[in-house]
Design an enzyme around this catalytic site. Structure first.
Site, PDB file in Angstrom:
ATOM      1  N   GLY A  32      -0.658  -8.974 -11.432  1.00 33.50           N
ATOM      2  CA  GLY A  32      -0.752  -8.880  -9.965  1.00 33.50           C
ATOM      3  C   GLY A  32      -1.888  -7.944  -9.609  1.00 33.50           C
ATOM      4  O   GLY A  32      -2.399  -7.203 -10.464  1.00 33.50           O
ATOM      5  N   SER A  34      -4.187  -4.905  -8.041  1.00 29.69           N
ATOM      6  CA  SER A  34      -4.024  -3.450  -8.050  1.00 29.69           C
ATOM      7  C   SER A  34      -3.242  -3.036  -6.791  1.00 29.69           C
ATOM      8  O   SER A  34      -3.550  -3.496  -5.683  1.00 29.69           O
ATOM      9  CB  SER A  34      -5.405  -2.776  -8.050  1.00 29.69           C
ATOM     10  OG  SER A  34      -5.243  -1.379  -8.023  1.00 29.69           O
ATOM     11  N   GLY A  35      -2.226  -2.241  -6.971  1.00 34.31           N
ATOM     12  CA  GLY A  35      -1.408  -1.812  -5.828  1.00 34.31           C
ATOM     13  C   GLY A  35      -0.299  -2.791  -5.486  1.00 34.31           C
ATOM     14  O   GLY A  35       0.461  -2.561  -4.539  1.00 34.31           O
ATOM     15  N   SER A  36      -0.193  -3.884  -6.257  1.00 32.36           N
ATOM     16  CA  SER A  36       0.850  -4.875  -5.942  1.00 32.36           C
ATOM     17  C   SER A  36       2.246  -4.321  -6.245  1.00 32.36           C
ATOM     18  O   SER A  36       3.227  -4.728  -5.625  1.00 32.36           O
ATOM     19  CB  SER A  36       0.614  -6.177  -6.720  1.00 32.36           C
ATOM     20  OG  SER A  36       0.587  -5.932  -8.111  1.00 32.36           O
ATOM     21  N   GLY A  37       2.322  -3.394  -7.215  1.00 35.62           N
ATOM     22  CA  GLY A  37       3.624  -2.802  -7.527  1.00 35.62           C
ATOM     23  C   GLY A  37       4.063  -2.969  -8.969  1.00 35.62           C
ATOM     24  O   GLY A  37       5.225  -2.705  -9.306  1.00 35.62           O
ATOM     25  N   SER A 106      -4.346  -7.925 -15.498  1.00 35.04           N
ATOM     26  CA  SER A 106      -4.595  -9.157 -16.269  1.00 35.04           C
ATOM     27  C   SER A 106      -4.929 -10.333 -15.348  1.00 35.04           C
ATOM     28  O   SER A 106      -4.159 -11.289 -15.251  1.00 35.04           O
ATOM     29  CB  SER A 106      -3.438  -9.486 -17.219  1.00 35.04           C
ATOM     30  OG  SER A 106      -2.170  -9.270 -16.657  1.00 35.04           O
TER      31      SER A 106
HETATM   32  N1  LIG Z   1       8.316  -3.714  -2.928  1.00 36.86           N
HETATM   33  C1  LIG Z   1       7.535  -2.850  -3.569  1.00 36.86           C
HETATM   34  N2  LIG Z   1       7.376  -3.003  -4.906  1.00 36.86           N
HETATM   35  C2  LIG Z   1       6.546  -2.156  -5.572  1.00 36.86           C
HETATM   36  N3  LIG Z   1       5.831  -1.156  -5.005  1.00 36.86           N
HETATM   37  C3  LIG Z   1       5.973  -0.993  -3.676  1.00 36.86           C
HETATM   38  C4  LIG Z   1       6.822  -1.830  -2.905  1.00 36.86           C
HETATM   39  N4  LIG Z   1       6.739  -1.432  -1.619  1.00 36.86           N
HETATM   40  C5  LIG Z   1       5.890  -0.392  -1.580  1.00 36.86           C
HETATM   41  N5  LIG Z   1       5.429  -0.107  -2.806  1.00 36.86           N
HETATM   42  C6  LIG Z   1       4.452   0.942  -3.099  1.00 36.86           C
HETATM   43  O1  LIG Z   1       3.250   0.259  -3.479  1.00 36.86           O
HETATM   44  C7  LIG Z   1       2.555   1.013  -4.463  1.00 36.86           C
HETATM   45  C8  LIG Z   1       2.364   0.142  -5.707  1.00 36.86           C
HETATM   46  O2  LIG Z   1       1.580   0.847  -6.627  1.00 36.86           O
HETATM   47  P1  LIG Z   1       1.617   0.608  -8.198  1.00 36.86           P
HETATM   48  O3  LIG Z   1       0.876   1.743  -8.801  1.00 36.86           O
HETATM   49  O4  LIG Z   1       3.000   0.329  -8.654  1.00 36.86           O
HETATM   50  O5  LIG Z   1       0.760  -0.751  -8.295  1.00 36.86           O
HETATM   51  P2  LIG Z   1       0.121  -1.419  -9.600  1.00 36.86           P
HETATM   52  O6  LIG Z   1       0.332  -2.905  -9.411  1.00 36.86           O
HETATM   53  O7  LIG Z   1       0.670  -0.812 -10.825  1.00 36.86           O
HETATM   54  O8  LIG Z   1      -1.428  -1.101  -9.434  1.00 36.86           O
HETATM   55  P3  LIG Z   1      -2.568  -0.861 -10.549  1.00 36.86           P
HETATM   56  O9  LIG Z   1      -2.942  -2.221 -11.081  1.00 36.86           O
HETATM   57  O10 LIG Z   1      -3.682  -0.243  -9.801  1.00 36.86           O
HETATM   58  O11 LIG Z   1      -2.010   0.041 -11.612  1.00 36.86           O
HETATM   59  C9  LIG Z   1       3.385   2.261  -4.754  1.00 36.86           C
HETATM   60  O12 LIG Z   1       2.883   3.318  -3.975  1.00 36.86           O
HETATM   61  C10 LIG Z   1       4.777   1.825  -4.283  1.00 36.86           C
HETATM   62  O13 LIG Z   1       5.556   2.935  -3.890  1.00 36.86           O
END
Ligand SMILES: Nc1ncnc2c1ncn2[C@@H]1O[C@H](COP(=O)(O)OP(=O)(O)OP(=O)(O)O)[C@@H](O)[C@H]1O
Ligand SMILES: [Mg+2]
Length: 203
Positions: A32, A34-37, A106
Site C-alpha cells: 500500500g 506510504s502512510g496507508s497504514g 512494494s
Molecule cells: N485505519 C487506519 N489504519 C492504519 N493507520 C491509520 C488509520 N487511520 C489513521 N491512521 C494513521 O495513519 C498513519 C499510517 O502510517 P503508517 O506509518 O502505518 O503507514 P505505512 O503504510 O507504514 O507508511 P510507510 O510506507 O511510509 O512506512 C498513522 O499515523 C496512523 O495512526
C-alpha cells in the site's frame, strides 16, 4: 551461484516447527502507499497474535534499511535488491515456523510476483487500500510535504507508479475501518483458513 553448493535437507520441517506453536508458517505481505497504514495495522496484528500466544515477527521497511539493507539506496536496482533480501529473510523466518509480517510499499506487481514465486502458499497478500489524498493528509513522516516541496523525487503514488494488486488475499479499507478493525479482519482470515490455532503439519 556456485555449482559446488548442495542443499542440505533438515529433519524438522517448517510445518513441524510451526505446529509446535499451533500455527502454520505464513508471510503476511502488506502492500500500500506510504502512510496507508501498513506499519500501524501490522503492529496491531502483531500485538493480537502475541496475546493469542502465536509466534510472529514484523519486518518493517525503515527498520530493515537501518541494518540488513543499510547499504542500499532508492535506485531501481537497490529497490529490487531491498525486496529480494526481505523475501529471503521472510522465507527463512517462516522456515523457522513463524508468522512473518512484512510492511513495505512494494509498489510493483513484479516485486509481489517474485515474493509469491519464492514464498508460494505461505504468502498472504494484504492490500492496505487508502487513497492518496488520505495518505497525503495523514503524512505521518512528513514525506508528502517534502515531495510537494520538491526535495524528494520518485515517490510512490506521486511521481512513481503503484500497481494496485489485482487479486490480493485480503483487502483492508483503512479509510472506512480503523486500524484495530483492519487487524481484526486479518486475524479472522487467519483463523478461518486454519492458519492459527492448529496443530496440523499438513503444509
Ligand atoms: N485505519 C487506519 N489504519 C492504519 N493507520 C491509520 C488509520 N487511520 C489513521 N491512521 C494513521 O495513519 C498513519 C499510517 O502510517 P503508517 O506509518 O502505518 O503507514 P505505512 O503504510 O507504514 O507508511 P510507510 O510506507 O511510509 O512506512 C498513522 O499515523 C496512523 O495512526
Ligand atoms: Mg511503514
Amino acid at each position: 551461484m556456485s555449482n559446488d553448493l548442495t542443499w542440505h535437507h533438515h529433519k524438522i520441517t517448517a510445518a513441524q516447527r510451526a505446529a509446535q506453536k499451533y500455527q502454520l508458517p505464513a508471510v503476511l505481505w502488506y502492500t500500500g502507499l506510504s502512510g496507508s497504514g501498513k506499519s500501524t495495522i501490522a503492529n496491531a496484528v502483531d500485538e493480537k497474535l502475541f496475546k493469542m500466544g502465536c509466534h510472529s515477527f514484523l519486518l518493517d521497511g525503515d527498520n530493515v534499511r537501518h541494518g540488513l539493507n543499510g547499504d542500499l539506496g532508492f535506485s531501481d536496482a537497490d529497490r529490487v535488491e531491498n525486496i529480494r533480501r526481505v523475501i529471503e529473510v521472510a522465507l527463512l523466518m517462516s522456515d523457522a515456523g513463524l508468522l512473518v509480517q512484512t510492511a513495505f510499499i512494494s509498489p510493483f506487481a513484479e516485486d509481489r510476483t517474485l515474493a509469491k514465486s519464492r514464498l508460494g502458499e505461505r504468502m498472504i497478500e494484504i492490500y492496505v487500500d487508502t487513497s492518496l489524498s488520505v495518505c497525503e493528509a495523514r503524512d505521518p513522516k512528513g514525506l508528502y510535504r517534502k515531495v510537494r516541496e520538491g526535495t524528494i523525487k520518485n515517490f510512490t503514488g506521486v511521481d512513481s507508479h503503484y500497481d494496485v494488486p489485482s487479486n490480493p488475499d485480503i483487502t483492508v479499507n483503512a479509510v472506512s475501518m480503523c486500524a484495530d478493525e483492519c487487524a481484526d479482519k486479518i486475524i479472522s482470515f487467519l483463523t478461518e483458513k486454519g492458519r492459527i490455532g492448529t496443530s496440523s503439519v499438513g503444509e
